[in-house]
Design a protein around this motif. Structure first.
Motif, PDB file in Angstrom:
ATOM      1  N   ALA A 127      35.943 -22.917  40.168  1.00 44.90           N
ATOM      2  CA  ALA A 127      36.877 -21.894  39.699  1.00 44.90           C
ATOM      3  C   ALA A 127      37.628 -22.374  38.463  1.00 44.90           C
ATOM      4  O   ALA A 127      37.819 -23.574  38.259  1.00 44.90           O
ATOM      5  CB  ALA A 127      37.882 -21.537  40.796  1.00 44.90           C
ATOM      6  N   THR A 128      38.058 -21.425  37.664  1.00 46.11           N
ATOM      7  CA  THR A 128      38.945 -21.701  36.554  1.00 46.11           C
ATOM      8  C   THR A 128      40.359 -21.372  37.002  1.00 46.11           C
ATOM      9  O   THR A 128      40.615 -20.267  37.484  1.00 46.11           O
ATOM     10  CB  THR A 128      38.574 -20.832  35.327  1.00 46.11           C
ATOM     11  N   CYS A 129      41.254 -22.330  36.881  1.00 48.15           N
ATOM     12  CA  CYS A 129      42.662 -22.134  37.239  1.00 48.15           C
ATOM     13  C   CYS A 129      43.485 -22.367  35.975  1.00 48.15           C
ATOM     14  O   CYS A 129      43.947 -23.483  35.722  1.00 48.15           O
ATOM     15  CB  CYS A 129      43.088 -23.104  38.345  1.00 48.15           C
ATOM     16  N   PRO A 130      43.666 -21.322  35.166  1.00 46.81           N
ATOM     17  CA  PRO A 130      44.260 -21.500  33.839  1.00 46.81           C
ATOM     18  C   PRO A 130      45.775 -21.616  33.810  1.00 46.81           C
ATOM     19  O   PRO A 130      46.349 -21.824  32.742  1.00 46.81           O
ATOM     20  CB  PRO A 130      43.827 -20.235  33.111  1.00 46.81           C
ATOM     21  N   ALA A 131      46.410 -21.453  34.955  1.00 46.83           N
ATOM     22  CA  ALA A 131      47.872 -21.443  35.001  1.00 46.83           C
ATOM     23  C   ALA A 131      48.358 -22.273  36.179  1.00 46.83           C
ATOM     24  O   ALA A 131      47.583 -22.654  37.059  1.00 46.83           O
ATOM     25  CB  ALA A 131      48.385 -20.007  35.129  1.00 46.83           C
ATOM     26  N   ALA A 132      49.633 -22.501  36.193  1.00 50.03           N
ATOM     27  CA  ALA A 132      50.246 -23.185  37.329  1.00 50.03           C
ATOM     28  C   ALA A 132      50.055 -22.368  38.595  1.00 50.03           C
ATOM     29  O   ALA A 132      49.935 -21.141  38.550  1.00 50.03           O
ATOM     30  CB  ALA A 132      51.742 -23.367  37.062  1.00 50.03           C
ATOM     31  N   GLY A 133      50.023 -23.055  39.729  1.00 49.77           N
ATOM     32  CA  GLY A 133      50.025 -22.348  40.997  1.00 49.77           C
ATOM     33  C   GLY A 133      51.420 -21.801  41.272  1.00 49.77           C
ATOM     34  O   GLY A 133      52.374 -22.108  40.553  1.00 49.77           O
ATOM     35  N   LEU A 134      51.527 -21.002  42.305  1.00 54.45           N
ATOM     36  CA  LEU A 134      52.810 -20.392  42.653  1.00 54.45           C
ATOM     37  C   LEU A 134      53.192 -20.782  44.070  1.00 54.45           C
ATOM     38  O   LEU A 134      52.379 -20.683  44.996  1.00 54.45           O
ATOM     39  CB  LEU A 134      52.722 -18.864  42.525  1.00 54.45           C
ATOM     40  N   TYR A 135      54.420 -21.216  44.231  1.00 57.53           N
ATOM     41  CA  TYR A 135      54.983 -21.549  45.541  1.00 57.53           C
ATOM     42  C   TYR A 135      56.131 -20.582  45.804  1.00 57.53           C
ATOM     43  O   TYR A 135      57.011 -20.403  44.952  1.00 57.53           O
ATOM     44  CB  TYR A 135      55.493 -22.990  45.554  1.00 57.53           C
ATOM     45  N   LEU A 136      56.108 -19.957  46.963  1.00 57.02           N
ATOM     46  CA  LEU A 136      57.142 -18.999  47.345  1.00 57.02           C
ATOM     47  C   LEU A 136      57.834 -19.433  48.623  1.00 57.02           C
ATOM     48  O   LEU A 136      57.196 -20.011  49.521  1.00 57.02           O
ATOM     49  CB  LEU A 136      56.529 -17.610  47.569  1.00 57.02           C
ATOM     50  N   ILE A 137      59.099 -19.147  48.722  1.00 55.07           N
ATOM     51  CA  ILE A 137      59.846 -19.360  49.967  1.00 55.07           C
ATOM     52  C   ILE A 137      59.542 -18.160  50.866  1.00 55.07           C
ATOM     53  O   ILE A 137      59.757 -17.010  50.471  1.00 55.07           O
ATOM     54  CB  ILE A 137      61.366 -19.480  49.703  1.00 55.07           C
ATOM     55  N   ASP A 138      59.046 -18.440  52.050  1.00 52.75           N
ATOM     56  CA  ASP A 138      58.555 -17.350  52.893  1.00 52.75           C
ATOM     57  C   ASP A 138      59.637 -16.372  53.358  1.00 52.75           C
ATOM     58  O   ASP A 138      59.330 -15.227  53.685  1.00 52.75           O
ATOM     59  CB  ASP A 138      57.748 -17.872  54.076  1.00 52.75           C
ATOM     60  N   SER A 139      60.879 -16.782  53.349  1.00 52.51           N
ATOM     61  CA  SER A 139      61.959 -15.885  53.797  1.00 52.51           C
ATOM     62  C   SER A 139      62.567 -15.064  52.664  1.00 52.51           C
ATOM     63  O   SER A 139      63.329 -14.137  52.922  1.00 52.51           O
ATOM     64  CB  SER A 139      63.060 -16.692  54.484  1.00 52.51           C
ATOM     65  N   THR A 140      62.220 -15.388  51.407  1.00 54.79           N
ATOM     66  CA  THR A 140      62.864 -14.689  50.285  1.00 54.79           C
ATOM     67  C   THR A 140      61.894 -14.069  49.280  1.00 54.79           C
ATOM     68  O   THR A 140      62.349 -13.398  48.358  1.00 54.79           O
ATOM     69  CB  THR A 140      63.799 -15.641  49.515  1.00 54.79           C
ATOM     70  N   TYR A 141      60.587 -14.253  49.461  1.00 60.17           N
ATOM     71  CA  TYR A 141      59.660 -13.797  48.422  1.00 60.17           C
ATOM     72  C   TYR A 141      59.695 -12.282  48.210  1.00 60.17           C
ATOM     73  O   TYR A 141      59.336 -11.805  47.138  1.00 60.17           O
ATOM     74  CB  TYR A 141      58.220 -14.258  48.710  1.00 60.17           C
ATOM     75  N   THR A 142      60.147 -11.523  49.211  1.00 62.16           N
ATOM     76  CA  THR A 142      60.207 -10.066  49.046  1.00 62.16           C
ATOM     77  C   THR A 142      61.459  -9.619  48.304  1.00 62.16           C
ATOM     78  O   THR A 142      61.521  -8.475  47.840  1.00 62.16           O
ATOM     79  CB  THR A 142      60.152  -9.335  50.403  1.00 62.16           C
ATOM     80  N   THR A 143      62.439 -10.506  48.179  1.00 61.25           N
ATOM     81  CA  THR A 143      63.697 -10.122  47.542  1.00 61.25           C
ATOM     82  C   THR A 143      64.020 -10.921  46.284  1.00 61.25           C
ATOM     83  O   THR A 143      64.873 -10.507  45.510  1.00 61.25           O
ATOM     84  CB  THR A 143      64.877 -10.275  48.526  1.00 61.25           C
ATOM     85  N   ASP A 144      63.361 -12.050  46.084  1.00 63.21           N
ATOM     86  CA  ASP A 144      63.636 -12.816  44.873  1.00 63.21           C
ATOM     87  C   ASP A 144      62.730 -12.333  43.734  1.00 63.21           C
ATOM     88  O   ASP A 144      61.971 -11.380  43.894  1.00 63.21           O
ATOM     89  CB  ASP A 144      63.518 -14.325  45.120  1.00 63.21           C
ATOM     90  N   THR A 145      62.816 -12.970  42.596  1.00 61.95           N
ATOM     91  CA  THR A 145      62.055 -12.522  41.425  1.00 61.95           C
ATOM     92  C   THR A 145      60.896 -13.466  41.084  1.00 61.95           C
ATOM     93  O   THR A 145      60.328 -13.374  39.995  1.00 61.95           O
ATOM     94  CB  THR A 145      62.987 -12.422  40.197  1.00 61.95           C
ATOM     95  N   ARG A 146      60.533 -14.337  41.999  1.00 57.10           N
ATOM     96  CA  ARG A 146      59.528 -15.370  41.693  1.00 57.10           C
ATOM     97  C   ARG A 146      58.171 -14.777  41.303  1.00 57.10           C
ATOM     98  O   ARG A 146      57.537 -15.267  40.371  1.00 57.10           O
ATOM     99  CB  ARG A 146      59.369 -16.321  42.875  1.00 57.10           C
TER     100      ARG A 146
END
Length: 166
Positions: A127-146
């Motif tokens: 696979a080509t992964c051209p960007a950084a990966g993303l880590y989300l906090i499982d309790s806030t990903y629906t309300t934060d802007t990540r």
């Protein structure tokens, strides 16, 4: 563009699946074309040649953009995701696929896990992964802007790669 979400959570319909689906939709402006909720593949993951697993592998391999998501288990991605990724040929099983590693966790301690642990496996599979990966906090990903922040920073790079690989 064929977009696929791969969710490597041992629980069907998980927050991991939801977060990956949100990321795919935010990146592309549309719902993903395909969803592979790995846990639904069942015991076929434990061997080789299972029809459902082979179909899921083919779906992912024919995608332009794949969001590969896992919760953080024991500081890394899940075993069920590893079983699925083991089904792909090393070197070219994901050739022509642009991938985004996504992981969720309870706190920031494992924020580097997508880049340090999941991205190398995806690259090893071609696979080509051209960007950084993303880590989300499982309790806030629906309300934060990540997710929006990630898309603003990396969206054009990811989409350009997916179009080039197609």
């Amino acid at each position: 563009m064929i977009t696929t979400v791969v969710a490597g959570n041992p629980k069907a319909g998980s927050r991991t699946l939801d977060a990956a689906t949100r990321l795919a939709a935010t990146l592309t402006g549309a719902d993903p074309t395909n969803i592979v909720d790995i846990v639904e593949l069942g015991s076929g993951l434990l061997g080789w040649g299972d029809e459902k697993v082979s179909a899921a592998v083919e779906t992912v391999a024919k995608s332009d953009l794949v969001i590969v998501a896992s919760p953080t288990f024991k500081a890394t991605y899940t075993g069920i995701l590893k079983l699925f990724l083991d089904q792909f040929a090393t070197g070219d099983g994901l050739r022509g696929v642009t991938a985004v590693p996504l992981m969720l966790g309870a706190g920031p301690a494992h924020a580097m896990a997508p880049d340090l642990l999941l991205k190398p496996v995806l690259v090893e599979l071609g696979a080509t992964c051209p960007a950084a990966g993303l880590y989300l906090i499982d309790s806030t990903y629906t309300t934060d802007t990540r997710i929006a922040d990630y898309t603003g920073r990396w969206g054009s790079t990811v989409l350009a790669s997916a179009r080039d690989e197609a």
